[in-house]
Write a protein that holds these residues in place. Sequence first.
Motif, short mmCIF file in Angstrom:
data_model
loop_
_atom_site.label_atom_id
_atom_site.label_comp_id
_atom_site.label_asym_id
_atom_site.label_seq_id
_atom_site.Cartn_x
_atom_site.Cartn_y
_atom_site.Cartn_z
N VAL A 1 0.81 -1.12 0.04
CA VAL A 1 -0.15 -0.11 0.00
C VAL A 1 0.88 1.20 0.13
CG1 VAL A 1 -1.66 1.44 1.25
CG2 VAL A 1 -1.94 -1.16 1.12
N LEU A 2 1.78 1.33 0.90
CA LEU A 2 2.74 2.47 1.07
C LEU A 2 3.37 2.60 -0.12
CD1 LEU A 2 3.74 2.16 4.79
CD2 LEU A 2 1.94 3.64 3.79
N ALA A 3 3.91 1.61 -0.82
CA ALA A 3 4.80 1.70 -2.06
C ALA A 3 4.02 2.41 -3.29
CB ALA A 3 5.24 0.18 -2.39
N GLU A 4 2.78 1.92 -3.22
CA GLU A 4 1.80 2.41 -4.47
C GLU A 4 1.37 3.82 -4.13
OE1 GLU A 4 0.90 1.05 -7.32
OE2 GLU A 4 1.60 -0.92 -6.90
N LEU A 5 1.43 4.30 -2.63
CA LEU A 5 0.85 5.66 -2.70
C LEU A 5 2.13 6.36 -3.00
CD1 LEU A 5 -1.27 5.20 0.69
CD2 LEU A 5 -1.88 5.94 -1.65
N ASP A 6 3.38 6.00 -2.63
CA ASP A 6 4.61 6.79 -2.97
C ASP A 6 4.80 6.76 -4.48
OD1 ASP A 6 5.39 7.08 -0.39
OD2 ASP A 6 6.78 5.33 -0.42
N LYS A 7 4.13 6.11 -5.36
CA LYS A 7 4.30 6.21 -6.62
C LYS A 7 3.31 7.46 -7.15
CE LYS A 7 5.11 1.40 -7.83
NZ LYS A 7 4.24 0.27 -8.54
N GLY A 8 2.31 7.49 -6.43
CA GLY A 8 1.30 8.51 -6.66
C GLY A 8 0.16 7.95 -7.60
N GLY A 9 -0.83 8.84 -8.06
CA GLY A 9 -1.88 8.29 -8.94
C GLY A 9 -2.93 7.65 -8.48
N VAL B 1 0.99 10.46 4.61
CA VAL B 1 1.15 10.63 3.18
C VAL B 1 0.53 12.13 2.93
CG1 VAL B 1 0.11 9.79 0.79
CG2 VAL B 1 0.85 8.16 2.74
N PHE B 2 1.74 12.59 2.21
CA PHE B 2 1.23 14.21 1.60
C PHE B 2 0.15 14.21 0.63
CE2 PHE B 2 1.91 17.87 -1.19
CZ PHE B 2 1.56 18.75 -0.14
#
Length: 133
Positions: A46-54, A80-81
């Motif tokens: 989850v955190l990895a996907e959120l770091d990617k954005g979109g 998460v910003f």
Amino acid sequence: MQPTATVLVYSDDSRTREQVRLATGRRPAPDVPQVEFVECATPAAVLAELDKGGIDVCVLDGEAVPMGGMGMCRQIKDEVFQAPPVLLLMGRPQDAWLATWSRADAAVTLPVDPVEFASALASLLRRKRLIGA
């Protein structure tokens, strides 16, 4: 080409992720974009996907193991910003106070009721589009 919305679905249970996909269909309502899913079975994913954005909306399973969606939601909102809106899947209606604690934007109970779920997801997608976040 029609716009699409990206919905992240977090659950360690593939059946729960399937319920979310089936309840959403191609789009949860006629006035919102078609949906593409990103499925995650672990908090790290989850955190990895959120770091990617979109990601436009997160759907988090409150009953997930080892980290439930409520704790995951709280972490997302803290870390998460400009975190996307979160739709929380709760095991019991009595857990609504925990959904509030986690700062979820909306919550529905499991098992997924297709009408209730699609309505809640469409509402978050509309709100995201209106605020332009």
